[in-house]
Design a protein around this motif. Structure first.
Motif, short mmCIF file in Angstrom:
data_model
loop_
_atom_site.label_atom_id
_atom_site.label_comp_id
_atom_site.label_asym_id
_atom_site.label_seq_id
_atom_site.Cartn_x
_atom_site.Cartn_y
_atom_site.Cartn_z
N GLY A 67 0.82 -1.21 0.00
CA GLY A 67 0.00 0.00 0.00
C GLY A 67 0.85 1.26 0.00
O GLY A 67 0.55 2.23 -0.71
N ALA A 68 1.92 1.24 0.78
CA ALA A 68 2.81 2.40 0.83
C ALA A 68 3.47 2.64 -0.52
O ALA A 68 3.56 3.78 -0.99
N GLU A 113 1.36 5.74 -7.45
CA GLU A 113 0.13 6.20 -8.08
C GLU A 113 -0.15 7.68 -7.88
O GLU A 113 -0.73 8.32 -8.75
N THR A 114 0.24 8.23 -6.73
CA THR A 114 -0.05 9.64 -6.48
C THR A 114 1.08 10.55 -6.95
O THR A 114 0.86 11.73 -7.16
N GLY A 115 2.28 10.00 -7.05
CA GLY A 115 3.43 10.81 -7.45
C GLY A 115 3.98 11.65 -6.31
O GLY A 115 4.84 12.50 -6.52
N LYS A 116 3.49 11.42 -5.10
CA LYS A 116 4.01 12.17 -3.94
C LYS A 116 5.46 11.75 -3.70
O LYS A 116 5.83 10.60 -3.92
N PRO A 117 6.27 12.67 -3.20
CA PRO A 117 7.67 12.31 -2.90
C PRO A 117 7.74 11.32 -1.73
O PRO A 117 6.92 11.34 -0.82
N TRP A 162 11.58 -0.12 -0.32
CA TRP A 162 10.40 -0.86 -0.79
C TRP A 162 10.04 -0.46 -2.22
O TRP A 162 9.73 -1.31 -3.06
N VAL A 163 10.09 0.83 -2.50
CA VAL A 163 9.76 1.33 -3.84
C VAL A 163 10.76 0.79 -4.86
O VAL A 163 10.40 0.35 -5.95
#
Length: 91
Positions: free
Chosen positions: A15-16, A22-26, A44-45
């Motif tokens: 989820g993280a 998906e949101t493109g948040k930093p 994780w990313v």
């Protein structure tokens, strides 16, 4: 005093990663929102990105190292070509 290692459920990790992709948040912003270390989330990313490409984390690191090496070799080659041209022009 040493801190205990926190263990996160696979669903939480996925989820993280989804929030970041998906949101493109930093990553630092998402990590702060979730209360986790940004280095952990970045890891994780990175793993998820490698898995999507069909690469292991080691292969991705090796590719990055090789790209840096090629860039350095190109730079060295340009310098050698300039030195050669200077020597040709003065002799």
């Amino acid at each position: 005093m040493a801190q205990k290692c926190r263990v996160f459920a696979a669903e939480f990790r996925e989820g993280a990663v989804r929030v970041v992709t998906e949101t493109g948040k930093p990553i630092p912003e998402v990590a702060d929102d979730l209360g986790i270390n940004e280095t952990t989330l970045a890891s994780w990313v990175s793993r998820a990105t490698c898995a999507e490409k069909g690469q292991s984390a080691g292969e991705a690191e090796e590719m990055a190292r090789l790209r840096r090496e090629v860039a350095q070799l190109k730079k060295d080659n340009k310098e050698l070509a300039m030195e050669r041209d200077v020597l040709r022009s003065c002799c």
